[in-house]
Design a protein around this motif. Structure first.
Motif, PDB file in Angstrom:
ATOM      1  N   UNK A 129       0.832  -1.197   0.000  1.00  0.00           N
ATOM      2  CA  UNK A 129       0.000   0.000   0.000  1.00  0.00           C
ATOM      3  C   UNK A 129       0.868   1.249   0.000  1.00  0.00           C
ATOM      4  N   UNK A 130       0.663   2.076  -0.991  1.00  0.00           N
ATOM      5  CA  UNK A 130       1.381   3.337  -1.050  1.00  0.00           C
ATOM      6  C   UNK A 130       0.470   4.504  -0.749  1.00  0.00           C
ATOM      7  N   UNK A 131      -0.677   4.210  -0.125  1.00  0.00           N
ATOM      8  CA  UNK A 131      -1.693   5.236   0.111  1.00  0.00           C
ATOM      9  C   UNK A 131      -1.138   6.441   0.871  1.00  0.00           C
ATOM     10  N   UNK A 132      -0.369   6.198   1.926  1.00  0.00           N
ATOM     11  CA  UNK A 132       0.168   7.309   2.722  1.00  0.00           C
ATOM     12  C   UNK A 132       1.195   8.090   1.913  1.00  0.00           C
ATOM     13  N   UNK A 133       2.034   7.400   1.166  1.00  0.00           N
ATOM     14  CA  UNK A 133       3.025   8.072   0.315  1.00  0.00           C
ATOM     15  C   UNK A 133       2.312   8.962  -0.698  1.00  0.00           C
ATOM     16  N   UNK A 134       1.296   8.428  -1.340  1.00  0.00           N
ATOM     17  CA  UNK A 134       0.538   9.198  -2.335  1.00  0.00           C
ATOM     18  C   UNK A 134      -0.105  10.416  -1.680  1.00  0.00           C
ATOM     19  N   UNK A 135      -0.699  10.229  -0.523  1.00  0.00           N
ATOM     20  CA  UNK A 135      -1.362  11.334   0.169  1.00  0.00           C
ATOM     21  C   UNK A 135      -0.374  12.466   0.485  1.00  0.00           C
ATOM     22  N   UNK A 136       0.823  12.121   0.953  1.00  0.00           N
ATOM     23  CA  UNK A 136       1.825  13.149   1.253  1.00  0.00           C
ATOM     24  C   UNK A 136       2.279  13.834  -0.040  1.00  0.00           C
ATOM     25  N   UNK A 137       2.433  13.066  -1.114  1.00  0.00           N
ATOM     26  CA  UNK A 137       2.840  13.672  -2.384  1.00  0.00           C
ATOM     27  C   UNK A 137       1.764  14.622  -2.919  1.00  0.00           C
ATOM     28  N   UNK A 138       0.503  14.287  -2.712  1.00  0.00           N
ATOM     29  CA  UNK A 138      -0.580  15.201  -3.092  1.00  0.00           C
ATOM     30  C   UNK A 138      -0.433  16.510  -2.308  1.00  0.00           C
ATOM     31  N   UNK A 139      -0.131  16.403  -1.017  1.00  0.00           N
ATOM     32  CA  UNK A 139       0.048  17.606  -0.195  1.00  0.00           C
ATOM     33  C   UNK A 139       1.247  18.430  -0.669  1.00  0.00           C
ATOM     34  N   UNK A 140       2.322  17.755  -1.063  1.00  0.00           N
ATOM     35  CA  UNK A 140       3.505  18.462  -1.587  1.00  0.00           C
ATOM     36  C   UNK A 140       3.139  19.184  -2.886  1.00  0.00           C
ATOM     37  N   UNK A 141       2.448  18.480  -3.782  1.00  0.00           N
ATOM     38  CA  UNK A 141       2.002  19.107  -5.037  1.00  0.00           C
ATOM     39  C   UNK A 141       1.148  20.337  -4.743  1.00  0.00           C
ATOM     40  N   UNK A 142       0.210  20.204  -3.816  1.00  0.00           N
ATOM     41  CA  UNK A 142      -0.690  21.315  -3.482  1.00  0.00           C
ATOM     42  C   UNK A 142       0.080  22.472  -2.836  1.00  0.00           C
ATOM     43  N   UNK A 143       1.033  22.163  -1.985  1.00  0.00           N
ATOM     44  CA  UNK A 143       1.838  23.195  -1.332  1.00  0.00           C
ATOM     45  C   UNK A 143       2.590  24.014  -2.379  1.00  0.00           C
ATOM     46  N   UNK A 144       3.174  23.344  -3.351  1.00  0.00           N
ATOM     47  CA  UNK A 144       3.942  24.042  -4.376  1.00  0.00           C
ATOM     48  C   UNK A 144       3.031  24.854  -5.299  1.00  0.00           C
ATOM     49  N   UNK A 145       1.862  24.351  -5.605  1.00  0.00           N
ATOM     50  CA  UNK A 145       0.937  25.076  -6.479  1.00  0.00           C
ATOM     51  C   UNK A 145       0.325  26.282  -5.769  1.00  0.00           C
ATOM     52  N   UNK A 146       0.259  26.258  -4.445  1.00  0.00           N
ATOM     53  CA  UNK A 146      -0.392  27.326  -3.684  1.00  0.00           C
ATOM     54  C   UNK A 146       0.528  28.509  -3.391  1.00  0.00           C
ATOM     55  N   UNK A 147       1.814  28.356  -3.657  1.00  0.00           N
ATOM     56  CA  UNK A 147       2.730  29.443  -3.325  1.00  0.00           C
ATOM     57  C   UNK A 147       2.462  30.655  -4.212  1.00  0.00           C
TER      58      UNK A 147
END
Length: 111
Positions: free
Chosen positions: A92-110
């Motif tokens: 299961x990579x669910x947690x890894x994917x979830x953190x990567x989604x947050x990283x993507x969102x953090x970078x897009x929100x700057x």
């Protein structure tokens, strides 16, 4: 979001990503051979697994950018690659994917 707070948020997310990789038993203690890190293919797909790329390429580069206070990439888009990588696997990579989604969102929100 100020530049400083974006860097701080990203630093926290990078720690979370390391923790998620460790929790999923995808963290490895020894580095791949140096030549594997020199691939010119996206995500070093010809020489590393996706978790290895995260651990040995993505995390060190992003940590360096954060530590230097350098400009962050405007977008990342790594979560879709993670979703594709983990889809056929029994691990299961669910947690890894979830953190990567947050990283993507953090970078897009700057700003």
């Amino acid at each position: 979001m100020s530049n400083n707070s974006t860097h701080e948020n990203l630093a926290t997310l990078l720690l979370s990503l390391e923790g998620a990789l460790r929790q999923a038993s995808l963290w490895q203690e020894s580095a791949p051979v140096p030549e594997a890190l020199l691939s010119t293919q996206p995500f070093c797909i010809d020489t590393l697994t996706f978790p290895q790329w995260l651990q040995f390429i993505f995390l060190p580069r992003m940590r360096w950018i954060v530590e230097q206070g350098d400009a962050l990439p405007a977008k990342c888009g790594i979560a879709p690659m993670a979703e594709e990588y983990f889809r056929p696997l029994p691990v299961s990579g669910e947690t890894v994917v979830r953190v990567l989604i947050e990283i993507d969102e953090c970078l897009m929100a700057q700003e």
